[in-house]
Design an enzyme around this catalytic site. Structure first.
Site, PDB file in Angstrom:
ATOM      1  CB  ALA A  18      -1.005  -0.124   1.413  1.00  0.00           C
ATOM      2  CG  ASP A  76      12.815  -5.802  -5.763  1.00  0.00           C
ATOM      3  OD1 ASP A  76      11.928  -6.278  -5.119  1.00  0.00           O
ATOM      4  OD2 ASP A  76      13.819  -6.285  -5.412  1.00  0.00           O
ATOM      5  CB  SER A  77      12.973  -0.317  -3.261  1.00  0.00           C
ATOM      6  OG  SER A  77      11.788  -0.344  -2.559  1.00  0.00           O
ATOM      7  NE  ARG A 195       9.410   2.851  -4.394  1.00  0.00           N
ATOM      8  CZ  ARG A 195       9.522   2.774  -3.114  1.00  0.00           C
ATOM      9  NH1 ARG A 195       9.014   3.913  -2.257  1.00  0.00           N
ATOM     10  NH2 ARG A 195      10.049   1.670  -2.546  1.00  0.00           N
TER      11      ARG A 195
END
Length: 211
Positions: A18, A76-77, A195
């Site tokens: 979320a 993807d982090s 991001r």
């Protein structure tokens, strides 16, 4: 080098997280892109067997693109801690367990750093963003932000945000508003979070602002 493909219309955000969903929708909003999440489409979460952020992002993006027939956008982090040889890294979410207990995961990081007996508090966040189309075309972008680990502070953000203080700032990501953390200065192409930095690169290559 091939010309980047421009994204228009509708895109699937390939996440069931979320917090990531909110950030991605906010980043895409200025470009007139309609975003629907993998969760809203009831798409399954694919296994992530990769050993690099980019590999796992590509796995998620391609799976969503194939299942939906739409372009898909995946991130993807994770947090890479110097004193832990880069851990938790691609396993950042797994350290929180099935219940997404990031309070426990942050405590685990602090305990393991203390056990190593190193004075280093250095860490960085990495974000790999992948755009994938149903025909297999892929665009990849990566962003990083460096900083220090601190005792968790703040209730904003998500994941490991409360324990990460980015370089040049006195507050953790957990103490910053969403606009402070991942807002973009489009005039200068500047952004703070990992991001958002990856998204600036993606936007410059694959997105066009509405006229």
């Amino acid at each position: 080098m091939s010309t980047p493909r421009i994204l228009t219309g509708r895109v699937v955000i390939a996440t069931h997280n979320a917090g990531k969903l909110v950030e991605m929708r906010e980043l895409l909003a200025p470009f007139g892109i309609e975003a629907v999440s993998a969760g809203e489409l009831n798409l399954p979460e694919p296994d992530e067997p990769g050993t690099m952020f980019a590999e796992n992002a590509a796995t998620k993006a391609h799976a969503a693109a194939q299942a939906s027939g739409l372009p898909a956008f995946a991130d993807d982090s994770g947090l890479c801690v110097e004193a832990l040889d880069g851990a938790p890294g691609i396993f950042s979410a797994r350290w929180a367990g099935p219940n997404k207990d990031f309070t426990g995961a942050m405590a685990r990081i602090a305990d393991e750093v203390a056990r190593r007996g190193t004075p280093s508090t250095r860490a960085h966040f990495v974000s790999a963003l992948v755009l994938a189309w149903p025909d297999g075309h892929t665009e990849l972008f990566e962003g990083r932000v460096h900083g220090d680990l601190v005792a968790p502070r703040g209730t904003l953000g998500f994941g490991y945000d409360p324990m990460f203080k980015p370089d040049g700032h006195d507050r953790t990501f957990g103490e910053m508003s969403s606009d402070e953390k991942h807002g973009v200065d489009w005039q200068n192409g500047a952004a703070l979070s990992h991001r958002a930095r990856a998204f600036v690169l993606l936007a410059s290559a694959c997105l066009r602002r509405p006229t």
